[in-house]
Design a protein around this motif. Structure first.
Motif, PDB file in Angstrom:
ATOM      1  N   PHE A 152       0.813  -1.213   0.000  1.00 18.54           N
ATOM      2  CA  PHE A 152       0.000   0.000   0.000  1.00 18.54           C
ATOM      3  C   PHE A 152       0.850   1.268   0.000  1.00 18.54           C
ATOM      4  N   LEU A 153       1.827   1.362   0.902  1.00 24.11           N
ATOM      5  CA  LEU A 153       2.643   2.568   0.961  1.00 24.11           C
ATOM      6  C   LEU A 153       3.490   2.747  -0.296  1.00 24.11           C
ATOM      7  N   PRO A 154       4.165   1.691  -0.799  1.00 19.80           N
ATOM      8  CA  PRO A 154       4.883   1.858  -2.070  1.00 19.80           C
ATOM      9  C   PRO A 154       3.968   2.239  -3.225  1.00 19.80           C
ATOM     10  N   LEU A 155       2.758   1.704  -3.252  1.00 21.44           N
ATOM     11  CA  LEU A 155       1.804   2.058  -4.308  1.00 21.44           C
ATOM     12  C   LEU A 155       1.414   3.533  -4.203  1.00 21.44           C
ATOM     13  N   LEU A 156       1.141   4.006  -3.009  1.00 20.79           N
ATOM     14  CA  LEU A 156       0.805   5.415  -2.825  1.00 20.79           C
ATOM     15  C   LEU A 156       1.964   6.312  -3.248  1.00 20.79           C
ATOM     16  N   GLU A 157       3.182   5.908  -2.882  1.00 28.61           N
ATOM     17  CA  GLU A 157       4.356   6.680  -3.275  1.00 28.61           C
ATOM     18  C   GLU A 157       4.473   6.748  -4.796  1.00 28.61           C
ATOM     19  N   THR A 158       4.192   5.632  -5.435  1.00 31.94           N
ATOM     20  CA  THR A 158       4.270   5.564  -6.893  1.00 31.94           C
ATOM     21  C   THR A 158       3.200   6.438  -7.539  1.00 31.94           C
ATOM     22  N   LEU A 159       1.987   6.372  -7.038  1.00 33.40           N
ATOM     23  CA  LEU A 159       0.901   7.191  -7.576  1.00 33.40           C
ATOM     24  C   LEU A 159       1.231   8.674  -7.448  1.00 33.40           C
ATOM     25  N   GLU A 160       1.774   9.062  -6.299  1.00 32.51           N
ATOM     26  CA  GLU A 160       2.138  10.468  -6.101  1.00 32.51           C
ATOM     27  C   GLU A 160       3.237  10.903  -7.058  1.00 32.51           C
ATOM     28  N   HIS A 161       4.216  10.037  -7.257  1.00 36.01           N
ATOM     29  CA  HIS A 161       5.334  10.384  -8.141  1.00 36.01           C
ATOM     30  C   HIS A 161       4.868  10.566  -9.582  1.00 36.01           C
ATOM     31  N   LEU A 162       4.009   9.681 -10.044  1.00 37.01           N
ATOM     32  CA  LEU A 162       3.591   9.701 -11.444  1.00 37.01           C
ATOM     33  C   LEU A 162       2.584  10.800 -11.754  1.00 37.01           C
ATOM     34  N   SER A 163       1.918  11.322 -10.722  1.00 37.09           N
ATOM     35  CA  SER A 163       0.795  12.242 -10.921  1.00 37.09           C
ATOM     36  C   SER A 163       1.205  13.700 -10.780  1.00 37.09           C
ATOM     37  N   SER A 164       0.698  14.516 -11.677  1.00 38.54           N
ATOM     38  CA  SER A 164       0.742  15.970 -11.520  1.00 38.54           C
ATOM     39  C   SER A 164      -0.611  16.418 -10.986  1.00 38.54           C
ATOM     40  N   ASP A 165      -0.781  17.715 -10.807  1.00 41.70           N
ATOM     41  CA  ASP A 165      -2.067  18.226 -10.355  1.00 41.70           C
ATOM     42  C   ASP A 165      -3.181  17.942 -11.368  1.00 41.70           C
ATOM     43  N   ALA A 166      -2.795  17.718 -12.628  1.00 37.86           N
ATOM     44  CA  ALA A 166      -3.788  17.506 -13.690  1.00 37.86           C
ATOM     45  C   ALA A 166      -4.022  16.034 -14.007  1.00 37.86           C
ATOM     46  N   THR A 167      -3.281  15.140 -13.367  1.00 40.57           N
ATOM     47  CA  THR A 167      -3.383  13.703 -13.664  1.00 40.57           C
ATOM     48  C   THR A 167      -4.666  13.111 -13.094  1.00 40.57           C
ATOM     49  N   VAL A 168      -5.273  12.223 -13.860  1.00 39.89           N
ATOM     50  CA  VAL A 168      -6.417  11.447 -13.384  1.00 39.89           C
ATOM     51  C   VAL A 168      -5.956  10.019 -13.120  1.00 39.89           C
ATOM     52  N   VAL A 169      -6.192   9.552 -11.905  1.00 41.82           N
ATOM     53  CA  VAL A 169      -5.894   8.171 -11.526  1.00 41.82           C
ATOM     54  C   VAL A 169      -7.204   7.400 -11.530  1.00 41.82           C
ATOM     55  N   LEU A 170      -7.242   6.267 -12.223  1.00 43.26           N
ATOM     56  CA  LEU A 170      -8.418   5.397 -12.232  1.00 43.26           C
ATOM     57  C   LEU A 170      -8.040   4.052 -11.636  1.00 43.26           C
ATOM     58  N   LEU A 171      -8.762   3.655 -10.597  1.00 46.79           N
ATOM     59  CA  LEU A 171      -8.514   2.379  -9.931  1.00 46.79           C
ATOM     60  C   LEU A 171      -9.803   1.561  -9.922  1.00 46.79           C
ATOM     61  N   ALA A 172      -9.729   0.352 -10.458  1.00 50.34           N
ATOM     62  CA  ALA A 172     -10.856  -0.578 -10.420  1.00 50.34           C
ATOM     63  C   ALA A 172     -10.557  -1.629  -9.364  1.00 50.34           C
ATOM     64  N   CYS A 173     -11.460  -1.786  -8.403  1.00 52.06           N
ATOM     65  CA  CYS A 173     -11.179  -2.624  -7.238  1.00 52.06           C
ATOM     66  C   CYS A 173     -12.373  -3.495  -6.867  1.00 52.06           C
ATOM     67  N   LYS A 174     -12.088  -4.694  -6.408  1.00 53.92           N
ATOM     68  CA  LYS A 174     -13.066  -5.501  -5.686  1.00 53.92           C
ATOM     69  C   LYS A 174     -12.682  -5.398  -4.209  1.00 53.92           C
TER      70      LYS A 174
END
Length: 218
Positions: A152-174
């Motif tokens: 979870f923490l490495p994933l959050l770190e990765t999402l933050e690194h890849l994203s700018s203020d204009a980035t849209v993150v889409l996550l599909a989850c069960k």
């Protein structure tokens, strides 16, 4: 996506995961994704979250044409392949052991002109992020990548690194376990998060997240 081999499971609900391939039609194209549960486990089968993500992308609610996208924990590569067919320039990532398998699926399912817009690349969350441009992607895609608490923490770190203020993150989850819901709480500390789609038949939630500094409506 974690590379965890599993033993054969006779349950009908899981039998499709042991098929050598899975067939779909997205973006007006027939797709046949190779699967290899015995060798690569969960990383080498098409999960419902990926199917729901592709269905959502086809709706056109997130602009992909000409956009720079990255898929995390791609597994078979279905989501990244569909994003490319819909016009995105896609970096499709997973851990090193899955890359040959992933590359073969990309090559088998994309026409030559679309293959030029796709790069298959190794990415272990939280590691070697300097190889990817900070805030360098318009769209970040992840299907069924929230299930191992240690990631979870490495994933959050990765999402933050890849994203700018204009980035849209889409996550599909069960949402199988309480820890999955806990991840959403962690995500909300760094991103605005809203559920934009729910597939009742498959019990898949789809969330859109944007960095807290700016919220965008697409």
């Amino acid at each position: 996506m974690a590379l965890v081999p599993y033993v054969e499971n006779p349950l009908p609900a899981l039998s499709k995961l042991h098929n050598s391939s899975a067939q779909f039609r997205f973006a007006n194209r027939d797709l046949r994704l190779a699967q290899d549960w015995k060798k690569l486990g969960v990383a080498a089968v098409v999960w419902d979250a990926a199917v729901v993500m592709c269905m959502y992308l086809e709706l056109g609610r997130v602009e992909l044409k000409g956009k720079k996208a990255i898929e995390l924990g791609a597994g078979t590569g279905l989501v990244g392949i569909v994003a490319a067919l819909l016009g995105a320039r896609v970096t499709i990532t997973d851990r090193e052991p899955a890359l040959d398998f992933l590359s073969a699926n990309v090559k088998a399912n994309l026409p030559p002109d679309s293959q030029q817009s796709v790069v298959v690349s190794e990415l272990t969350w939280g590691e070697g992020l300097e190889r990817y441009p900070a805030g360098g992607f318009d769209v970040v895609l992840g299907a069924d990548i929230v299930y191992l608490e240690d990631t979870f923490l490495p994933l959050l770190e990765t999402l933050e690194h890849l994203s700018s203020d204009a980035t849209v993150v889409l996550l599909a989850c069960k949402l199988r376990y309480e820890r999955d819901t806990n991840f959403l709480g962690m995500l909300k500390q760094r991103f605005t998060v809203e559920e934009v789609h729910y597939d009742k038949q498959r019990d898949i939630h789809l969330y859109k997240a944007c960095k807290l500094t700016q919220r965008r409506d697409l």
